[in-house]
Design a protein around this motif. Structure first.
Motif, PDB file in Angstrom:
ATOM      1  N   VAL A   1      -7.975  -9.673  -7.487  1.00  0.00           N
ATOM      2  CA  VAL A   1      -7.290  -8.535  -6.885  1.00  0.00           C
ATOM      3  C   VAL A   1      -7.788  -7.280  -7.595  1.00  0.00           C
ATOM      4  O   VAL A   1      -7.665  -7.170  -8.817  1.00  0.00           O
ATOM      5  CB  VAL A   1      -5.759  -8.653  -7.033  1.00  0.00           C
ATOM      6  CG1 VAL A   1      -5.069  -7.461  -6.393  1.00  0.00           C
ATOM      7  CG2 VAL A   1      -5.263  -9.957  -6.414  1.00  0.00           C
ATOM      8  N   TRP A   2      -8.340  -6.345  -6.823  1.00  0.00           N
ATOM      9  CA  TRP A   2      -8.976  -5.175  -7.425  1.00  0.00           C
ATOM     10  C   TRP A   2      -8.034  -3.985  -7.440  1.00  0.00           C
ATOM     11  O   TRP A   2      -7.266  -3.770  -6.500  1.00  0.00           O
ATOM     12  CB  TRP A   2     -10.267  -4.843  -6.674  1.00  0.00           C
ATOM     13  CG  TRP A   2     -11.235  -5.976  -6.758  1.00  0.00           C
ATOM     14  CD1 TRP A   2     -11.351  -7.018  -5.888  1.00  0.00           C
ATOM     15  CD2 TRP A   2     -12.164  -6.239  -7.809  1.00  0.00           C
ATOM     16  NE1 TRP A   2     -12.307  -7.909  -6.321  1.00  0.00           N
ATOM     17  CE2 TRP A   2     -12.818  -7.451  -7.509  1.00  0.00           C
ATOM     18  CE3 TRP A   2     -12.507  -5.558  -8.977  1.00  0.00           C
ATOM     19  CZ2 TRP A   2     -13.812  -7.997  -8.323  1.00  0.00           C
ATOM     20  CZ3 TRP A   2     -13.484  -6.099  -9.801  1.00  0.00           C
ATOM     21  CH2 TRP A   2     -14.122  -7.306  -9.475  1.00  0.00           C
ATOM     22  N   PRO A   3      -8.070  -3.191  -8.514  1.00  0.00           N
ATOM     23  CA  PRO A   3      -7.162  -2.033  -8.638  1.00  0.00           C
ATOM     24  C   PRO A   3      -7.389  -1.011  -7.533  1.00  0.00           C
ATOM     25  O   PRO A   3      -8.521  -0.711  -7.173  1.00  0.00           O
ATOM     26  CB  PRO A   3      -7.537  -1.434 -10.002  1.00  0.00           C
ATOM     27  CG  PRO A   3      -8.265  -2.506 -10.725  1.00  0.00           C
ATOM     28  CD  PRO A   3      -8.958  -3.318  -9.680  1.00  0.00           C
ATOM     29  N   LYS A   4      -6.301  -0.498  -6.995  1.00  0.00           N
ATOM     30  CA  LYS A   4      -6.350   0.590  -6.031  1.00  0.00           C
ATOM     31  C   LYS A   4      -5.137   1.478  -6.271  1.00  0.00           C
ATOM     32  O   LYS A   4      -4.003   1.014  -6.178  1.00  0.00           O
ATOM     33  CB  LYS A   4      -6.343   0.066  -4.594  1.00  0.00           C
ATOM     34  CG  LYS A   4      -6.487   1.174  -3.547  1.00  0.00           C
ATOM     35  CD  LYS A   4      -6.511   0.621  -2.138  1.00  0.00           C
ATOM     36  CE  LYS A   4      -6.639   1.752  -1.119  1.00  0.00           C
ATOM     37  NZ  LYS A   4      -6.607   1.241   0.276  1.00  0.00           N
ATOM     38  N   LYS A   5      -5.384   2.704  -6.623  1.00  0.00           N
ATOM     39  CA  LYS A   5      -4.316   3.618  -6.988  1.00  0.00           C
ATOM     40  C   LYS A   5      -3.259   3.730  -5.882  1.00  0.00           C
ATOM     41  O   LYS A   5      -3.585   3.836  -4.710  1.00  0.00           O
ATOM     42  CB  LYS A   5      -4.892   5.002  -7.285  1.00  0.00           C
ATOM     43  CG  LYS A   5      -3.874   5.993  -7.823  1.00  0.00           C
ATOM     44  CD  LYS A   5      -4.531   7.325  -8.148  1.00  0.00           C
ATOM     45  CE  LYS A   5      -3.513   8.308  -8.724  1.00  0.00           C
ATOM     46  NZ  LYS A   5      -4.134   9.624  -9.024  1.00  0.00           N
TER      47      LYS A   5
ATOM     48  N   HIS B   1       0.828  -1.204   0.000  1.00  0.00           N
ATOM     49  CA  HIS B   1       0.000   0.000   0.000  1.00  0.00           C
ATOM     50  C   HIS B   1       0.867   1.260   0.000  1.00  0.00           C
ATOM     51  O   HIS B   1       1.970   1.269   0.566  1.00  0.00           O
ATOM     52  CB  HIS B   1      -0.917   0.009   1.223  1.00  0.00           C
ATOM     53  CG  HIS B   1      -2.003  -1.017   1.158  1.00  0.00           C
ATOM     54  ND1 HIS B   1      -3.248  -0.759   0.630  1.00  0.00           N
ATOM     55  CD2 HIS B   1      -2.021  -2.324   1.557  1.00  0.00           C
ATOM     56  CE1 HIS B   1      -3.994  -1.851   0.706  1.00  0.00           C
ATOM     57  NE2 HIS B   1      -3.267  -2.823   1.261  1.00  0.00           N
ATOM     58  N   ASP B   2       0.336   2.329  -0.626  1.00  0.00           N
ATOM     59  CA  ASP B   2       1.020   3.639  -0.657  1.00  0.00           C
ATOM     60  C   ASP B   2       2.480   3.488  -1.081  1.00  0.00           C
ATOM     61  O   ASP B   2       3.384   4.078  -0.489  1.00  0.00           O
ATOM     62  CB  ASP B   2       0.945   4.311   0.718  1.00  0.00           C
ATOM     63  CG  ASP B   2      -0.492   4.497   1.182  1.00  0.00           C
ATOM     64  OD1 ASP B   2      -1.339   4.836   0.333  1.00  0.00           O
ATOM     65  OD2 ASP B   2      -0.757   4.298   2.380  1.00  0.00           O
ATOM     66  N   ILE B   3       2.695   2.719  -2.133  1.00  0.00           N
ATOM     67  CA  ILE B   3       4.057   2.380  -2.539  1.00  0.00           C
ATOM     68  C   ILE B   3       4.546   3.240  -3.699  1.00  0.00           C
ATOM     69  O   ILE B   3       5.733   3.241  -4.036  1.00  0.00           O
ATOM     70  CB  ILE B   3       4.153   0.875  -2.896  1.00  0.00           C
ATOM     71  CG1 ILE B   3       5.589   0.375  -2.779  1.00  0.00           C
ATOM     72  CG2 ILE B   3       3.563   0.612  -4.282  1.00  0.00           C
ATOM     73  CD1 ILE B   3       6.153   0.443  -1.387  1.00  0.00           C
TER      74      ILE B   3
ATOM     75  N   SER C   1      -4.058   3.894 -11.126  1.00  0.00           N
ATOM     76  CA  SER C   1      -5.353   4.578 -11.153  1.00  0.00           C
ATOM     77  C   SER C   1      -6.389   3.701 -10.473  1.00  0.00           C
ATOM     78  O   SER C   1      -6.233   2.480 -10.381  1.00  0.00           O
ATOM     79  CB  SER C   1      -5.786   4.875 -12.597  1.00  0.00           C
ATOM     80  OG  SER C   1      -5.999   3.664 -13.300  1.00  0.00           O
ATOM     81  N   ASP C   2      -7.419   4.348  -9.983  1.00  0.00           N
ATOM     82  CA  ASP C   2      -8.587   3.615  -9.513  1.00  0.00           C
ATOM     83  C   ASP C   2      -9.486   3.349 -10.717  1.00  0.00           C
ATOM     84  O   ASP C   2      -9.400   4.029 -11.736  1.00  0.00           O
ATOM     85  CB  ASP C   2      -9.348   4.429  -8.459  1.00  0.00           C
ATOM     86  CG  ASP C   2      -8.558   4.595  -7.169  1.00  0.00           C
ATOM     87  OD1 ASP C   2      -8.006   3.589  -6.678  1.00  0.00           O
ATOM     88  OD2 ASP C   2      -8.490   5.734  -6.661  1.00  0.00           O
TER      89      ASP C   2
END
Length: 522
Positions: free
Chosen positions: A475-479, A341-343, A458-459
């Motif tokens: 696995v769902w996209p999360k910006k 996350h937040d990478i 991008s979301d």
């Protein structure tokens, strides 16, 4: 719109294929600005025509008043020497000037701009590609034609409708591909909208012509006959429909005679209509893949879920992450899929996108037989490749991945930035070479692909998941996040459970960035 980066340990050449606007939402945004410029040019042309007509109107009003007065007493009017002079002047000079004004072409600027911009327009391939994307989304996400036509899609910001003519065009695209299942669906939708009173450039006769034949091709002779008779009620002289009517009646009469003469124990051998539906295709896990795309995948047992954790990861005591460790989350256990996350920051994402956008080319795959790169219908996206030496941001991202995974970036492919198009997807595939592909990466001088790192840049409003059909993971996209998994076991054997796919983007724009590590050949 989904952007993501895939880091792969092998460099592949870029495609030189047609731009293919429909394969990249990111590049399609340029068309919006092009169209806006054309609308501005068109409005300028309209204003010029209005000014011209206003001048002509003033002339007409002035001359109407003048001639009305003159015709009441022609001799008295021209008896005035000034009136006589002005009459000569008007007819000899001023009417010629009016003629030139009427003949003046005000469209030159608009036509010139249109001609220049037309070279950047989408072509037939783009229009057909976008139409096929709608059909693909319809099947993958179980959407009916009315839902799509009314624009009732999840997560939409700008609702849009399909006209009867639009539905007709979708049906024609399906018809051209001999896809009579979708031809029937969309021709019926066009017919419904016409029956509801929609004003359109197409007529019911044209729709029924396609619809009746599509139904016949699927084996429903009774319905085809009914539709053909309905067409002939509207156009009794329709040549093809009259011919089809005779043929359908002949076939039905022949079947009736056969069934009548057959014995009771042979009645089950009579001709039966073919089952309607989407044609069987080349992808054995199609049903499972599409279910995962809809979020209908396998649910982990509570016992397995308890073994998934969130943690802080310092890259095995890497100095860069001791004080600010990365946030890690287990997405799946076997194969182990980890999300960071937040990478990657928003600023880094924008720099990567700016670097990649001018270089985007239609994504290709390596033909397992010839080794040649080629575009395929099951991979709808564009890609660009970025090297670490080109920009310090790219270099910093590469080193960040190395520090977190412990894998040497010197054996990785260049950073691959991908942007998906209308209904963009990449159907189930492996990132590693199988045993029957020993020379898959020979030209690159590296071995098989060890692992895959995937950034989501991008979301996505709807769709666009990364799914693993073999194990049921989605696995769902999360910006700003990234997922990581190993493609090979420690023995070097390929992990077939890592077969994965990028689901079609239903609504939005998907950007991603890939980095794939390879075993270095000695």
């Amino acid at each position: 719109m989904i952007w993501y980066i895939l880091i792969i340990g092998i460099l592949l050449p870029q495609s030189l294929a047609h731009p293919g606007f429909f394969t990249s939402i990111g590049q399609m945004t340029d068309l919006i600005h092009t169209e806006k410029d054309l609308v501005t040019s068109l409005k300028d042309y309209i204003k010029a025509e209005e000014d011209k007509l206003e001048q002509i109107k003033k002339w007409a009003e002035k001359l109407d008043r003048l001639t009305s007065t003159a015709t009441k007493d022609p001799e008295g009017f021209v008896g005035h020497p000034v009136n006589a002079f002005k009459l000569m002047k008007r007819l000899n000079t001023e009417w010629s000037e009016l003629e030139n004004l009427v003949l003046k072409d005000m469209s030159d600027g608009f036509i010139s701009n249109l001609t220049i911009q037309r070279q950047y327009f989408p072509n037939d391939e783009d229009q057909v590609g976008a139409a096929k994307a709608l059909l693909r989304l319809q099947d993958t996400y179980n959407l009916d034609t009315d839902t799509i036509s009314k624009g009732n899609l999840p997560g939409v910001k700008h609702k849009s409708f399909l006209t009867a003519e639009d539905c007709f065009e979708l049906g024609k695209v399906a018809y051209t591909e001999a896809d009579y299942y979708h031809t029937e669906l969309w021709m019926e939708q066009a017919l419904r909208q016409l029956d509801e009173g929609e004003i359109s450039t197409i007529d019911k006769v044209s729709v029924l012509d396609y619809l009746s034949y599509a139904v016949y091709q699927q084996g429903d002779l009774d319905k085809a006959l009914v539709l053909t008779k309905k067409l002939l009620e509207l156009d009794p002289e329709h040549q093809r429909a009259n011919g089809n009517l005779k043929y359908f009646e002949y076939i039905m009469a022949k079947e009736k005679d056969v069934n009548k003469s057959a014995s009771d124990d042979q009645s089950d051998q009579k001709t039966t209509p073919k089952k309607k539906g989407v044609a069987v295709d080349y992808l054995p896990e199609r049903q499972k893949y599409e279910m995962l795309c809809r979020g209908e995948g396998i649910k982990m047992t509570p016992r397995r879920q308890k073994k998934l954790f969130c943690r802080y990861h310092d890259g095995n005591r890497n100095p860069k992450f001791i004080l600010a460790p990365a946030k890690q989350e287990d997405e799946w256990d076997k194969p182990r899929i980890i999300r960071f996350h937040d990478i990657i920051s928003d600023a880094e994402i924008e720099i990567v996108k700016d670097l990649a956008k001018p270089r985007l080319r239609r994504a290709t795959i390596s033909n397992p037989i010839t080794g040649d790169l080629e575009t395929v219908h099951y991979r709808i996206s564009k890609s660009a490749w970025l090297s670490g030496y080109e920009n310090p941001v790219v270099s910093r991202i590469n080193m960040r991945i190395q520090d977190l995974t412990g894998l040497d970036v010197s054996t990785a492919e260049e950073l691959q930035v991908a942007n998906y198009g209308v209904g963009g997807q990449y159907e189930p595939h492996f990132d590693f070479a199988r045993k029957d592909e020993p020379d898959a990466f020979k030209e690159l001088g590296t071995g098989n692909r060890i692992a895959t790192w995937l950034f989501y840049m991008s979301d996505v409003s709807a769709g666009g998941a990364t799914v693993f059909p073999e194990v049921g993971a989605s696995v769902w996209p999360k910006k700003g996040t990234a997922v990581f998994w190993y493609n090979l076991f420690a023995s070097g054997e390929g992990d077939y459970s890592t077969r994965h796919a990028a689901c079609p983007v239903l609504v939005g724009n998907k950007w991603g960035k890939y980095f794939i590590y390879s075993v270095k050949r000695m």
